[in-house]
Design an enzyme around this catalytic site. Structure first.
Site, PDB file in Angstrom:
ATOM      1  N   CYS A 143     -26.325 116.930  80.566  1.00  0.00           N
ATOM      2  CA  CYS A 143     -25.146 114.854  81.559  1.00  0.00           C
ATOM      3  C   CYS A 143     -26.089 114.565  82.681  1.00  0.00           C
ATOM      4  O   CYS A 143     -25.579 115.072  83.397  1.00  0.00           O
ATOM      5  CB  CYS A 143     -24.239 115.019  80.735  1.00  0.00           C
ATOM      6  SG  CYS A 143     -23.926 113.200  80.763  1.00  0.00           S
ATOM      7  N   CYS A 146     -23.320 112.378  84.259  1.00  0.00           N
ATOM      8  CA  CYS A 146     -21.988 113.338  84.846  1.00  0.00           C
ATOM      9  C   CYS A 146     -22.542 114.090  86.315  1.00  0.00           C
ATOM     10  O   CYS A 146     -21.293 114.228  86.601  1.00  0.00           O
ATOM     11  CB  CYS A 146     -22.050 114.320  83.275  1.00  0.00           C
ATOM     12  SG  CYS A 146     -21.763 113.802  81.456  1.00  0.00           S
ATOM     13  N   ASP A 147     -23.363 114.358  86.163  1.00  0.00           N
ATOM     14  CA  ASP A 147     -24.304 115.619  86.783  1.00  0.00           C
ATOM     15  C   ASP A 147     -24.869 115.410  87.827  1.00  0.00           C
ATOM     16  O   ASP A 147     -24.747 116.043  88.534  1.00  0.00           O
ATOM     17  CB  ASP A 147     -24.176 117.167  86.120  1.00  0.00           C
ATOM     18  CG  ASP A 147     -23.171 117.934  84.589  1.00  0.00           C
ATOM     19  OD1 ASP A 147     -21.865 117.769  85.368  1.00  0.00           O
ATOM     20  OD2 ASP A 147     -23.428 117.980  84.513  1.00  0.00           O
TER      21      ASP A 147
END
Length: 315
Positions: A143, A146-147
């Site tokens: 992701c 997300c990261d």
């Protein structure tokens, strides 16, 4: 009544609360159906709102020139609740046929429903190469939204050549100092607008006709091994690897009650109604065998399936 079982019998149980599920729950509620929508199913990695919540910028959803994926999902959640659909952040573990219709067992209880809509979506296809599993969450990620912030001023590689890979590269370029797109084919695929952005971004470099053979490192990722040399070397120094190699349909629950799947593991449906091979069971969104998978088509399929459930219950 069994312990943990709801006394209420719902007209429609929606399994999955992404774009398709929330749209279906909203439309079913608007049609006056007693509706319950579960935010996750066995095998799912997505929060309430589904995979769209991992998309930073959506520019092809009607009515919004640009909107954040989490915001769009949040708007749909509120709209579904406006029409009295009950949203539950519970993990669905099984679906069984009963005399009344179906029993939906979650990690917190058991619910009865006359019809079921599978909108379970997909999960990320994992990297099946040495180091892929070993370095997961230690440099290997799935992701970008997300990261991505964890790789500020670092070098990262994206494996894949779809529009998802292109979007991930643009997102990661906001944080990383260098982004490589490594693709086995001759040319990456993507929407023209995104390809134009890639071409203008000096941080992003494309490595075509190349496979990643192995991911190496110590405590975290330090490099990837390529199957052909790039700039004279078969090892590329990177701090992170993001996989964008497709998705796997989350159709296990549907298969267990006998719904017919295609060779790709997608739930086979009537494209006009969303009906599956089982009476009273419908499917919509990425888990179904629809050819074109976009947020707008998932929303439409969810609404169509909800209306079909309404028609089914009237008979």
């Amino acid at each position: 009544m069994k312990k943990g079982e709801s006394a209420k019998i719902y007209d429609l149980a929606v399994i999955g609360a992404g774009i398709a599920g929330l749209s279906g729950a909203m439309y079913a509620g608007r049609l006056g159906l007693k509706t319950v929508c579960f935010g996750a199913s066995h095998g799912s990695e997505m929060p309430l709102g589904g995979v769209i919540t991992t998309t930073k910028q959506i520019e092809n959803y009607p009515g919004f020139e640009s909107i954040n994926g989490g915001e769009l999902a949040g708007n749909m959640k509120k709209q579904a609740e406006t029409y009295k659909a009950e949203l539950k952040e519970e993990m669905v573990e099984s679906v069984e046929k009963t005399k009344e219709g179906f029993a939906v067992k979650t990690d917190k209880g058991r619910y009865s429903s006359r019809t079921v809509l599978f909108a379970t979506g997909t999960k990320w296809r994992k990297l099946d190469i040495p180091g892929g599993k070993e370095f997961e969450n230690r440099g290997v990620a799935y992701c970008a939204l997300c990261d991505g912030p964890f790789f500020k001023n670092k070098q990262v590689a994206i494996i894949g050549g779809s529009d998802v890979a292109v979007k991930d590269a643009l997102l990661l370029a906001e944080h990383a100092k260098k982004v490589y797109i490594i693709y086995r084919g001759e040319k990456i695929r993507g929407e023209n607008a995104n390809l134009e952005r890639i071409a203008k971004n000096k941080k992003i470099e494309i490595i075509n006709n190349t496979n990643v053979k192995e991911i190496t490192g110590n405590k975290t990722v330090t490099s990837v091994v390529l199957d052909r040399k790039f700039n004279g070397k078969d090892k590329l120094q990177v701090d992170g690897v993001f996989a964008a190699i497709g998705n796997v349909p989350l159709s296990k629950l549907a298969k267990e009650i006998g719904a017919r799947l295609n060779d790709a593991g997608e739930i086979m449906t009537n494209p006009k109604t969303g009906e599956t091979s089982i009476n009273g069971v419908f499917a919509a969104g990425d888990v179904s065998d629809s050819r074109f998978k976009q947020a707008i088509t998932s929303a439409a399929e969810g609404c169509i399936a909800a209306h079909s459930a309404f028609e089914y219950l009237k008979k």
